[in-house]
Scaffold this motif. Sequence first.
Motif, mmCIF file in Angstrom:
data_model
loop_
_atom_site.group_PDB
_atom_site.id
_atom_site.type_symbol
_atom_site.label_atom_id
_atom_site.label_comp_id
_atom_site.label_asym_id
_atom_site.label_seq_id
_atom_site.Cartn_x
_atom_site.Cartn_y
_atom_site.Cartn_z
ATOM 1 N N ALA A 46 2.958 -13.025 1.023
ATOM 2 C CA ALA A 46 4.413 -13.027 1.316
ATOM 3 C C ALA A 46 4.839 -11.612 1.280
ATOM 4 N N GLY A 47 4.339 -10.859 0.011
ATOM 5 C CA GLY A 47 5.029 -9.540 0.191
ATOM 6 C C GLY A 47 4.163 -8.533 1.186
ATOM 7 N N ILE A 48 3.224 -8.790 1.737
ATOM 8 C CA ILE A 48 2.701 -8.099 2.846
ATOM 9 C C ILE A 48 3.323 -8.329 4.146
ATOM 10 N N ALA A 49 3.885 -9.456 4.259
ATOM 11 C CA ALA A 49 4.582 -10.042 5.426
ATOM 12 C C ALA A 49 6.023 -9.327 5.352
ATOM 13 N N LEU A 50 6.451 -9.381 4.131
ATOM 14 C CA LEU A 50 7.878 -8.650 3.934
ATOM 15 C C LEU A 50 7.854 -7.193 4.222
ATOM 16 N N MET A 55 9.626 -2.914 7.982
ATOM 17 C CA MET A 55 9.114 -1.653 8.752
ATOM 18 C C MET A 55 9.206 -1.917 10.202
ATOM 19 N N MET A 56 9.019 -2.977 10.804
ATOM 20 C CA MET A 56 9.204 -3.548 12.146
ATOM 21 C C MET A 56 10.279 -4.065 12.353
ATOM 22 N N GLY A 57 11.228 -4.516 11.787
ATOM 23 C CA GLY A 57 12.398 -5.306 11.755
ATOM 24 C C GLY A 57 12.354 -6.726 12.478
ATOM 25 N N ARG A 58 11.054 -7.076 12.312
ATOM 26 C CA ARG A 58 10.652 -8.510 12.738
ATOM 27 C C ARG A 58 9.448 -9.073 12.031
ATOM 28 N N PRO A 59 9.373 -10.486 11.743
ATOM 29 C CA PRO A 59 8.278 -11.117 11.071
ATOM 30 C C PRO A 59 7.161 -10.681 12.103
ATOM 31 N N PRO A 60 5.730 -10.460 11.324
ATOM 32 C CA PRO A 60 4.361 -10.444 11.959
ATOM 33 C C PRO A 60 3.877 -11.492 12.636
ATOM 34 N N THR A 61 3.401 -11.316 13.888
ATOM 35 C CA THR A 61 2.499 -12.403 14.601
ATOM 36 C C THR A 61 1.213 -12.553 13.539
ATOM 37 N N ASP A 62 0.621 -13.705 13.985
ATOM 38 C CA ASP A 62 -0.656 -14.134 13.330
ATOM 39 C C ASP A 62 -1.540 -13.051 13.313
ATOM 40 N N ALA A 63 -1.859 -12.410 14.522
ATOM 41 C CA ALA A 63 -2.624 -11.506 14.605
ATOM 42 C C ALA A 63 -2.557 -9.987 13.689
ATOM 43 N N MET A 65 -0.533 -10.053 11.152
ATOM 44 C CA MET A 65 -0.600 -10.567 9.720
ATOM 45 C C MET A 65 -2.122 -10.385 9.314
ATOM 46 N N ASP A 66 -2.940 -10.813 10.117
ATOM 47 C CA ASP A 66 -4.372 -10.744 9.810
ATOM 48 C C ASP A 66 -4.777 -9.004 9.646
ATOM 49 N N TRP A 67 -4.132 -8.199 10.687
ATOM 50 C CA TRP A 67 -4.469 -6.779 10.720
ATOM 51 C C TRP A 67 -3.823 -6.372 9.149
ATOM 52 N N ARG A 71 -6.012 -4.495 6.140
ATOM 53 C CA ARG A 71 -5.628 -2.990 5.863
ATOM 54 C C ARG A 71 -5.218 -3.014 4.218
ATOM 55 N N TRP A 72 -4.627 -4.310 3.837
ATOM 56 C CA TRP A 72 -4.255 -4.111 2.362
ATOM 57 C C TRP A 72 -5.782 -4.252 1.613
ATOM 58 N N ILE A 73 -6.848 -4.999 2.193
ATOM 59 C CA ILE A 73 -7.846 -5.323 1.602
ATOM 60 C C ILE A 73 -8.658 -3.897 1.174
ATOM 61 N N ARG A 74 -8.769 -3.148 2.541
ATOM 62 C CA ARG A 74 -9.342 -1.983 2.759
ATOM 63 C C ARG A 74 -8.596 -0.910 1.587
ATOM 64 N N GLU A 75 -7.552 -0.771 1.572
ATOM 65 C CA GLU A 75 -6.716 -0.025 0.520
ATOM 66 C C GLU A 75 -7.018 -0.507 -0.861
ATOM 67 N N GLU A 76 -7.291 -1.638 -1.183
ATOM 68 C CA GLU A 76 -7.363 -2.103 -2.520
ATOM 69 C C GLU A 76 -9.024 -1.904 -3.118
ATOM 70 N N VAL A 77 -9.801 -2.148 -1.891
ATOM 71 C CA VAL A 77 -11.208 -1.781 -2.196
ATOM 72 C C VAL A 77 -11.297 -0.276 -2.588
#
Length: 261
Positions: A46-50, A55-63, A65-67, A71-77
């Motif tokens: 939910a935080g990633i979606a927020l 940043m974009m002024g709209r909710p993310p699409t499913d694609a 959100m997957d991206w 990206r978050w997983i890559r940064e975490e690693v």
Amino acid sequence: MIRKLLRDPLAHFLVAGAAIWGLLALAGDPVDPASRTIELSRERQAGIALGFERMMGRPPTDAEMDWAIERWIREEVLYREALRLGFDEGDAIVRRRLATKMDELAGAEAEVARPSDAVLEQWLADNPGAYAMGGTVTFEQAYFPSERAARAAMTEASPEGEPISLPRSVARMPLTEVRVVFGREFAAELSALAAGPDWQGPIGSGYGWHLVRLAKRDGGSGPPLAEIRDRVEADWRSATIAERRQRAYEVLREAYTVEVE
């Protein structure tokens, strides 16, 4: 869900602070506090979606959100591996970012809050001069590069301040012009002062800090909330975030003893 988690920003801030310092106190390798399992909770998603929506002024699409999740997983690693290698030790940039993150936690609720009209009407009533149209002010100001220096000069009968490309005194200057010459922050704080013979402040501006002697305020009337709601809400949000961050810092600061050689 996010709003419920951020219901008490000060408590959230203190818990986060305790977690950070508790982590540093753990036995074992301090740069590898957890396993190599990365858990992505619903709250984190939910935080990633927020973050995307901000940043974009709209909710993310499913694609999208997957991206964003990938990206978050890559940064975490990369973040965890950097900690294992000790890249955070003695790094001024990392230190500053962690301090900034703690500040952000303290003001988190105010960033997403939607204040009612009653709250904003009260803010408008408490800061009428910041939105007044047609009023004028007569005052003197003394400039200082730091708040500490300005506070120290409060004991002087007539503080001189330091040279700056701003007028030392103004007579019957329209508030609209004050905002242009001294900045919105200065004009807003000036509007909250009562006219009188004493020096007041310090009040901030984009230049630094000022002591002010407000001799007179003439007329001026503010527009109704409906006409300036976005501006009033933005001002309320900025002030509320700043106040909560400062309050949270003061609570934590009391637990420390600072020794300056």
